[in-house]
Design an enzyme around this catalytic site. Sequence first.
Site, short mmCIF file in Angstrom:
data_model
loop_
_atom_site.label_atom_id
_atom_site.label_comp_id
_atom_site.label_asym_id
_atom_site.label_seq_id
_atom_site.Cartn_x
_atom_site.Cartn_y
_atom_site.Cartn_z
N HIS A 223 0.85 -1.19 0.00
CA HIS A 223 0.00 0.00 0.00
C HIS A 223 0.88 1.24 0.00
O HIS A 223 2.09 1.16 0.18
CB HIS A 223 -0.90 0.01 1.24
N ASP A 225 0.92 5.26 1.85
CA ASP A 225 0.32 6.00 2.96
C ASP A 225 -0.41 7.23 2.42
O ASP A 225 0.02 7.83 1.43
CB ASP A 225 1.39 6.42 3.96
N HIS A 280 4.84 0.11 -0.13
CA HIS A 280 5.61 -0.69 0.83
C HIS A 280 4.74 -1.76 1.46
O HIS A 280 3.50 -1.72 1.37
CB HIS A 280 6.25 0.20 1.90
N ARG A 290 8.08 -8.77 15.88
CA ARG A 290 8.53 -7.46 15.40
C ARG A 290 7.54 -6.37 15.81
O ARG A 290 6.33 -6.53 15.68
CB ARG A 290 8.68 -7.49 13.87
#
Length: 355
Positions: A223, A225, A280, A290
Amino acid sequence: MISSTTTRNLSHIVPLDFNSVHTLPDSHTWDSSTDHHPFTEVLVPIIDLLDPNAASLIQLASEQWGVFQVTNHGIPMNLIQEAELQARGLFELPRDQKLQALRSPESLTGYGRARISANFSKLMWSEGFTMIGSPLEHAAQLWPDDHSVQTYFCSVMEEYQKKMKGLCGKLVRLMLGSLGLDHEDVKWLNRPKKSGRSFPQVLQLNSYPVCPDPIRAMGLAPHTDSSIFTVLNQSNVSGLQVFEDGIGWVPVHPIPGALVVNVGDLMHILSNGRFKTAVHRAVVNEVYHRISIAYFYSPPYDVKISPPMKLIDQDHPPLYRPVTWKEYLGIKGTHFNTALELIRNDTDQAPYMYE
């Protein structure tokens, strides 16, 4: 307390109970042909903000990549580490406790799945917690019997947002300055910070639990941002990847002390297409849990974003019609990755001047 009935009604928001599954459910199994082995010989630009040439380096990185890492950014490392620790503590709470702060369908804040989940048929191996300003209301839901934990969590997150806001002010001036623009060209930058219509602060905590089958899972799907740009602390575990034309997926390896800057859709519009908006994603692994923390820098909700006159001429007509962040979020929420195309001008007929 949130009842089981309420949880069922909000099932499109509730993340998987990751601790209860030991194999990858079909609901979270993505196409096995998805390329999880990115091109690793190319490095995303790393820019020292104390470098006298930082502005020109940021311009080059924004035009060619749409993403870069920054060092000497001025955010204290002990604050970054404490924010990571608080985020990890939140996500390690029992599931029922996290669900007390579940995001409601009409709200931006609280615990839940990534908001982009609705755009994909498969679910993502992640959970998130969003806050705008103080998270006090949700902290009271998460730790109802421990006021000191509530208070400390809020103080860390509020201080982190304060420092990020300062850094973003510096970054936006470097980025726009590299295009020959200043505060007179982008007047919303001058809006008083105390104004009720001032810049919204959106902070997103992300959790990517250890995954039993990471090759067939996806932490966060590809996607862009919607923000002007996003400043990401990805801790010390790899997972972030950016897509580059002609190369493919490139890992953004964590650099000790560095923060990642992703150019967003609104900066792409503001720069009249000069700066790339970074596509990204986040992949997961079977060893490490993570954590990442994303700060979305955006304009006031009601300000129309369009390229300043200095970036428009006969050869460079405005690529997109003016749009507010509030309006663009609505378009992005409905049309997702085609949102930019929907507001793109017909450049053969686009006006050279805005009314």
